[in-house]
Structures are given as structure tokens and as C-alpha cells.
Design an enzyme around this catalytic site. Structure first.
Site, PDB file in Angstrom:
ATOM      1  N   LYS A  44       0.828  -1.215   0.000  1.00 49.92           N
ATOM      2  CA  LYS A  44       0.000   0.000   0.000  1.00 49.92           C
ATOM      3  C   LYS A  44       0.855   1.255   0.000  1.00 49.92           C
ATOM      4  O   LYS A  44       0.354   2.362   0.172  1.00 49.92           O
ATOM      5  CB  LYS A  44      -0.921   0.016   1.232  1.00 49.92           C
ATOM      6  N   LYS A  46       2.741   2.206   2.330  1.00 48.66           N
ATOM      7  CA  LYS A  46       2.680   2.798   3.669  1.00 48.66           C
ATOM      8  C   LYS A  46       3.798   2.184   4.510  1.00 48.66           C
ATOM      9  O   LYS A  46       4.105   1.014   4.384  1.00 48.66           O
ATOM     10  CB  LYS A  46       1.337   2.465   4.341  1.00 48.66           C
TER      11      LYS A  46
HETATM   12  N1  C2G Z   1     -10.406   6.762   9.306  1.00 51.16           N
HETATM   13  C1  C2G Z   1     -11.437   7.636   9.661  1.00 51.16           C
HETATM   14  N2  C2G Z   1     -11.140   8.908  10.003  1.00 51.16           N
HETATM   15  C2  C2G Z   1      -9.842   9.333  10.026  1.00 51.16           C
HETATM   16  C3  C2G Z   1      -8.801   8.447   9.694  1.00 51.16           C
HETATM   17  C4  C2G Z   1      -9.108   7.146   9.336  1.00 51.16           C
HETATM   18  O1  C2G Z   1     -12.632   7.272   9.637  1.00 51.16           O
HETATM   19  N3  C2G Z   1      -9.589  10.625  10.377  1.00 51.16           N
HETATM   20  C5  C2G Z   1     -10.770   5.392   8.926  1.00 51.16           C
HETATM   21  C6  C2G Z   1     -10.398   5.062   7.492  1.00 51.16           C
HETATM   22  O2  C2G Z   1     -11.386   5.558   6.592  1.00 51.16           O
HETATM   23  C7  C2G Z   1     -10.343   3.540   7.534  1.00 51.16           C
HETATM   24  C8  C2G Z   1      -9.852   3.252   8.972  1.00 51.16           C
HETATM   25  O3  C2G Z   1     -10.060   4.467   9.723  1.00 51.16           O
HETATM   26  O4  C2G Z   1     -11.651   3.001   7.374  1.00 51.16           O
HETATM   27  C9  C2G Z   1      -8.390   2.866   9.032  1.00 51.16           C
HETATM   28  O5  C2G Z   1      -7.645   3.891   8.421  1.00 51.16           O
HETATM   29  P1  C2G Z   1      -6.213   3.490   7.787  1.00 51.16           P
HETATM   30  O6  C2G Z   1      -5.421   2.757   8.795  1.00 51.16           O
HETATM   31  O7  C2G Z   1      -5.649   4.704   7.114  1.00 51.16           O
HETATM   32  O8  C2G Z   1      -6.686   2.446   6.678  1.00 51.16           O
HETATM   33  P2  C2G Z   1      -6.164   2.299   5.170  1.00 51.16           P
HETATM   34  O9  C2G Z   1      -4.692   2.427   5.099  1.00 51.16           O
HETATM   35  O10 C2G Z   1      -7.026   3.170   4.350  1.00 51.16           O
HETATM   36  O11 C2G Z   1      -6.451   0.731   4.926  1.00 51.16           O
HETATM   37  O12 C2G Z   1      -7.992  -2.935   2.385  1.00 51.16           O
HETATM   38  C10 C2G Z   1      -8.316  -1.677   2.937  1.00 51.16           C
HETATM   39  C11 C2G Z   1      -7.091  -0.983   3.485  1.00 51.16           C
HETATM   40  O13 C2G Z   1      -6.329  -1.844   4.314  1.00 51.16           O
HETATM   41  C12 C2G Z   1      -7.540   0.258   4.255  1.00 51.16           C
END
Ligand code: C2G
Length: 132
Positions: A44, A46
Site C-alpha cells: 500500500k 505505507k
Molecule cells: N479513518 C477515519 N477517520 C480518520 C482516519 C481514518 O474514519 N480521520 C478510517 C479510514 O477511513 C479507515 C480506517 O479508519 O476506514 C483505518 O484507516 P487506515 O489505517 O488509514 O486504513 P487504510 O490504510 O485506508 O487501509 O484494504 C483496505 C485498506 O487496508 C484500508
């Protein structure tokens, strides 16, 4: 028992994550979080500050989280839904429509992201402070 599933990296755990997990849990009776492994994070593009094991430990300490499983590929979601008897799939709406293919297997809900906080904002703000 109505099982809910969500995915994420959840690095530098913050209140936006908690808001998401709380709302997701309230859509059912049991919340499974598929946590991105360190290797999948690289896919990803990340880089987590905390390791998978430590991010897992933090999530397992949250009252809204019932189970944490590893997310190691983009392709595992359908089998995760089937194998875990999931009725509701939930993601923040930055993923709006991206996982609609799961509608053949379960309910798909995108929840509004929490404004004003993100893992990258935390890193940027801390970097700015440390550079002063
Ligand atoms: N999130 C949120 N509000 C934020 C930050 C994050 O609602 N201010 C939510 C994201 O939308 C996500 C969850 O928290 O649903 C986890 O965020 P991340 O760890 O950034 O997830 P991501 O890297 O987008 O991974 O297969 C799907 C991916 O693994 C999603």
C-alpha cells in the site's frame, strides 16, 4: 450474532480510528478488524511506525474490537467475509464505492471519515514541531 468486518493499518492509533471502530461495532454485535501486515503496508506504499504485532495489541485493547486478523492481500476480502460469516463490511468513506463488489456477499457501508485527524497529519505536525 451479527458480525462486522473492517480493514486498515491503524498506525499511530488516534480518535479518528476509534470513531470508526465504535460506529462499526455499533452496526452489529461483533467486530473483526483485518489489520494490514507490515508486508502488505509496503504494497500500500505505507510505512507504519508501529509493527503489526504492536498495532494488533493496541487494537485488541479497544472495547469495540472483538477480533483482529491479518490483512496481507487486496484479494482476501471475499473469502474473509465468507469464512468469518460477516454480515456487514464497513470502511471510511475515503474508500467510497471501492469495495461495492462485496455487496454480493454482505451489506457494504462507508462511514464519514473523522475530520481534522490522520496518521499523516500527526507525523507532519510532529515533524514541524521538531524542526523549530
Ligand atoms: N479513518 C477515519 N477517520 C480518520 C482516519 C481514518 O474514519 N480521520 C478510517 C479510514 O477511513 C479507515 C480506517 O479508519 O476506514 C483505518 O484507516 P487506515 O489505517 O488509514 O486504513 P487504510 O490504510 O485506508 O487501509 O484494504 C483496505 C485498506 O487496508 C484500508
Amino acid at each position: 450474532m451479527k458480525k462486522v468486518l473492517t480493514y486498515g493499518t491503524f498506525d499511530l492509533l488516534h480518535w479518528g480510528h476509534i470513531n470508526l471502530l465504535k460506529r462499526a461495532r455499533n452496526l452489529g454485535d461483533y467486530l473483526v478488524v483485518a489489520l494490514s501486515t507490515d508486508e502488505f503496508n509496503a504494497v500500500k506504499n505505507k510505512k507504519s511506525y508501529h509493527s503489526y504485532e504492536n498495532r494488533k495489541m493496541l487494537l485488541e485493547a479497544i472495547r469495540y474490537v472483538d477480533e483482529v486478523i491479518p490483512e496481507s492481500t487486496w484479494e482476501q476480502k471475499i473469502s474473509d467475509v465468507i469464512d468469518n460469516n460477516i454480515e456487514v463490511f464497513v470502511m471510511g468513506d475515503d474508500w467510497e464505492a471501492k469495495f461495492d463488489f462485496l455487496k454480493d456477499y454482505c451489506e457494504v457501508i462507508y462511514l464519514p471519515r473523522t475530520e481534522g485527524i490522520s496518521t499523516s497529519k500527526i507525523k507532519q505536525d510532529l515533524f514541524a514541531v521538531s524542526s523549530q
